[in-house]
Scaffold this active site. Structure first.
Site, PDB file in Angstrom:
ATOM      1  N   ASP A 122       0.817  -1.212   0.000  1.00 40.74           N
ATOM      2  CA  ASP A 122       0.000   0.000   0.000  1.00 40.74           C
ATOM      3  C   ASP A 122       0.853   1.266   0.000  1.00 40.74           C
ATOM      4  OD1 ASP A 122      -2.402   1.489   0.325  1.00 40.74           O
ATOM      5  OD2 ASP A 122      -2.070   1.576   2.496  1.00 40.74           O
ATOM      6  N   GLU A 138       3.311  -8.388   7.295  1.00 43.51           N
ATOM      7  CA  GLU A 138       2.041  -8.963   6.843  1.00 43.51           C
ATOM      8  C   GLU A 138       2.197  -9.955   5.704  1.00 43.51           C
ATOM      9  OE1 GLU A 138      -0.981  -6.084   6.051  1.00 43.51           O
ATOM     10  OE2 GLU A 138      -1.018  -5.381   8.119  1.00 43.51           O
ATOM     11  N   TYR A 195      -6.865  -3.183  12.527  1.00 50.18           N
ATOM     12  CA  TYR A 195      -7.671  -2.032  12.113  1.00 50.18           C
ATOM     13  C   TYR A 195      -9.135  -2.193  12.524  1.00 50.18           C
ATOM     14  CZ  TYR A 195      -3.576  -0.389   9.705  1.00 50.18           C
ATOM     15  OH  TYR A 195      -2.316   0.091   9.447  1.00 50.18           O
TER      16      TYR A 195
HETATM   17  C1  GCB Z   1      -1.453  -2.458   6.611  1.00 48.77           C
HETATM   18  C2  GCB Z   1      -0.128  -2.361   5.927  1.00 48.77           C
HETATM   19  C3  GCB Z   1       0.208  -0.929   5.551  1.00 48.77           C
HETATM   20  C4  GCB Z   1      -1.028  -0.214   5.006  1.00 48.77           C
HETATM   21  C5  GCB Z   1      -2.086  -0.193   6.098  1.00 48.77           C
HETATM   22  C6  GCB Z   1      -3.384   0.488   5.666  1.00 48.77           C
HETATM   23  O1  GCB Z   1      -1.750  -3.402   7.287  1.00 48.77           O
HETATM   24  O2  GCB Z   1       0.913  -2.931   6.657  1.00 48.77           O
HETATM   25  O3  GCB Z   1       1.246  -0.942   4.604  1.00 48.77           O
HETATM   26  O4  GCB Z   1      -0.750   1.069   4.559  1.00 48.77           O
HETATM   27  O5  GCB Z   1      -2.392  -1.509   6.458  1.00 48.77           O
HETATM   28  O6  GCB Z   1      -3.540   1.670   5.874  1.00 48.77           O
HETATM   29  O7  GCB Z   1      -4.231  -0.198   5.099  1.00 48.77           O
END
Ligand code: GCB
Length: 594
Positions: A168, A414, A467
């Site tokens: 990302d 990840e 998240y």
């Molecule tokens: C994650 C990744 C990171 C992303 C983030 C997101 O788990 O490790 O690279 O930018 O989520 O904001 O989705």
């Protein structure tokens, strides 16, 4: 490979600046020998910079393939007596280098330095042409991985293709860090393997100086004020010194180690390195620095900024350290690739702990990108990628091992660790990393579950990215405490290892407000972070909180991203959002040592 430092025996010339640049969409540069004949219709390009955001051309921004750089420079005739290296601190991702039309070598790891001895290629006292071909293509033999996909459907023109990658951040490319001529003596210090420790109030330095040629080696340790502390002869030795001040986050005490080579009593080479003494251990689900349990307060970051993309920029780096201090952070992770050498030097100086991550990111199934794939197979994360991953770790450890700020190595972010073959892959990665550096604990950053990760048991610290209330149960701040507590307790009960919450956070568009908090508002981001913190505060095996992310950053274009990822607590231009002010309040009073 040593960082280019000048001394009374070494000369370093930074040749970054305005170079010539030419994209090569037809892939003709090699056949047409641009490296001999010169670039046919170049434009100007700053070095270092990512080439993507410099022009007004979307074709250049989204270019996938080779681009070419060219630069001309005079070399002093006096350097004929030296060993001359052409050093690139990083070029993403692959590079081929030519000097005066001749091929001198290539490189495959886009976030690490590389250099070539160029004595036989250059004109002493004359003008020299450097040509560099750089490719931003991704494949399954290099990190980070990716691939070119042809659409092969009747809704796209024939041969239509896109570069796919499952990470990302925007695939910025170009000559990202400075370029140098480095002139060293004929017999010289080629490398220094240095392990620094602090045990029972004793500072310990073990070193092995790799000498090219024949010379006597000696080492002197100085205080920063230049007072001599200790002098040893030989290229391999161990210093054990009482009464020195250790390095620690928040109190970064440094010394200078001076390595010298002499022949018949006269000095022929000298290289100075800032060093700090400290220990890192794991004990009872805690990470101890100098014997005291450390709590990580900080961020996952990116090397990312307007216009220059992922390129080295001193102003941005120093601004970021000032912001880390301002907000009361004590650490960051080099998500998701090795950062510039200068960043680590400044972390030593500012007293910020670093989790040093290699570019093993995007090793996941690409379901959310439209395909359900297995990753740990021979044609993807198989033996070739494993060999490359190990090699990148070797280069990373060799580059960064002497930094006191580096307290953990992160082997991957990840990855699809729930797959069967991930077990042998990461078993090998962890044992390789342990032999490369037995002095530091190892971490893996997980997005898998406690009951399916096949990799976590090989590592000392488990990083957890979560998240809740964002990608799952969007908008439900109220479920965070239940879900996170259960999740972290499950991980700890399963592995009995310290956990670091390496990512949590919400996108917030700066200036967008909603009360009660709604997703994408500054209030929602701040509240989500607070909800996570309430949970981690109650769990003694959680050794830290790293917010995702320090600042907003560029990503590929997709429906979830509003010109990039907005999970920064600072905007991309480094202005604080509401969450930054709340973090400052918390972190300024929350101690680094528990
Ligand atoms: C994650 C990744 C990171 C992303 C983030 C997101 O788990 O490790 O690279 O930018 O989520 O904001 O989705």
């Amino acid at each position: 490979m040593l960082y280019p430092r000048s001394s009374q025996t070494r000369e370093v010339k930074n040749i970054s600046g305005i170079w010539k640049f030419q994209p090569d969409p037809g892939n003709q540069g090699l056949d047409k020998k641009w490296f001999e004949k010169g670039l046919p219709s170049p434009c100007f390009m700053p070095v270092p910079s990512s080439f993507n955001d410099i022009t007004q051309e979307i074709k250049i921004r989204d270019h996938a393939g080779w681009v070419w750089y060219e630069y001309e420079d005079y070399l002093p005739a006096a350097w004929k007596e030296k060993n001359l290296f052409l050093r690139f601190s990083a070029a993403a991702h692959k590079a081929k280098v030519y000097v005066n039309g001749e091929y001198v070598g290539n490189n495959f790891s886009g976030f690490l330095p590389f250099e070539f001895k160029v004595n036989t290629y250059v004109k002493w006292g004359g003008e020299n042409k450097i040509t560099v071909a750089v490719s931003n293509l991704l494949d399954w033999e290099n990190l980070p991985p990716g691939e070119m996909r042809f659409h092969n459907d009747d809704m796209h023109p024939q041969q239509d293709k896109t570069l796919h990658y499952a990470f990302d951040f925007f695939n910025y490319a170009g000559i990202h860090r400075p370029v140098y001529w480095v002139a060293v003596p004929k017999d010289y210090i080629q490398g220094i393997e240095l392990a620094l420790d602090y045990r029972q109030k004793k500072s310990i330095a073990e070193y092995d100086v790799n000498v090219f040629g024949q010379a006597d080696c000696s080492t002197v340790l100085y205080t920063r004020k230049g007072e001599k502390i200790c002098h040893l002869s030989g290229n391999k030795a161990r210093m054990e010194l009482p009464d020195l001040t250790p390095w620690q986050p928040g109190a970064p005490h440094l010394y200078t180690m001076e390595f010298s080579l002499s022949k018949n009593g006269s000095l022929i080479d000298c290289y100075r390195l800032p060093v700090g003494f400290r220990s890192v251990h794991i004990e009872d689900s805690r990470l101890l620095i100098n014997g005291r349990p450390f709590y990580f307060k900080g961020f996952g970051k990116h090397e990312d900024m307007d216009i220059r993309g992922r390129a080295f920029d001193e102003a941005v780096i120093i601004k970021d350290f000032n912001l880390l201090n301002w907000i009361g952070a004590n650490s960051f992770r080099t998500s998701h690739y090795p950062y510039s050498e200068e960043t680590l030097m400044l972390a030593d100086e500012y007293g910020i702990a670093v989790i040093d991550e290699c570019p093993a990111v995007g090793l996941v199934d690409w379901q959310r990108y439209g395909q359900d794939d297995v990753i740990f197979t021979e044609d993807k994360a198989g033996s070739k990628l494993l060999a490359h991953h190990k090699q990148v770790l070797e280069l990373l450890v060799a580059r960064d091992r002497h930094h006191p700020s580096v307290v953990l190595w992160s082997a991957a972010n990840e990855a699809a660790t729930y797959e069967k073959n991930a077990e042998s892959y990461f078993k090998e990665i962890s044992s390789h990393l342990r032999t490369l550096d037995p002095t530091r604990p190892l971490m893996i950053v997980e997005n898998s579950q406690h009951n399916n990760s096949k990799a976590a048991r090989f590592f000392d610290v488990i990083g957890i990215n979560r998240y809740y209330s964002w990608y799952t149960d969007p908008g439900r701040l109220d479920v965070i405490s239940f879900q996170l507590e259960k999740d972290l307790k499950d991980w700890h009960n399963t592995f009995k290892k310290p956990l670091l919450v390496t990512e949590f956070g919400a996108d917030a568009l700066a200036g967008l407000h909603a009360d009660p908090p709604l997703m994408f508002s500054e209030e929602y981001q701040a509240r989500m972070i607070e909800e996570f913190q309430k949970v981690v505060d109650t769990l003694p095996f959680v050794i830290g909180e790293h917010i995702w992310n320090f600042a907003d950053f560029m990503t590929p274009q997709e429906v979830r991203r509003v010109i990039g990822n907005r999970k920064g607590v600072f905007t991309r231009q480094r202005q604080p959002k509401l969450a930054a002010h709340l973090l400052k309040k918390r972190w300024q009073v929350k101690p680094s040592f528990i």
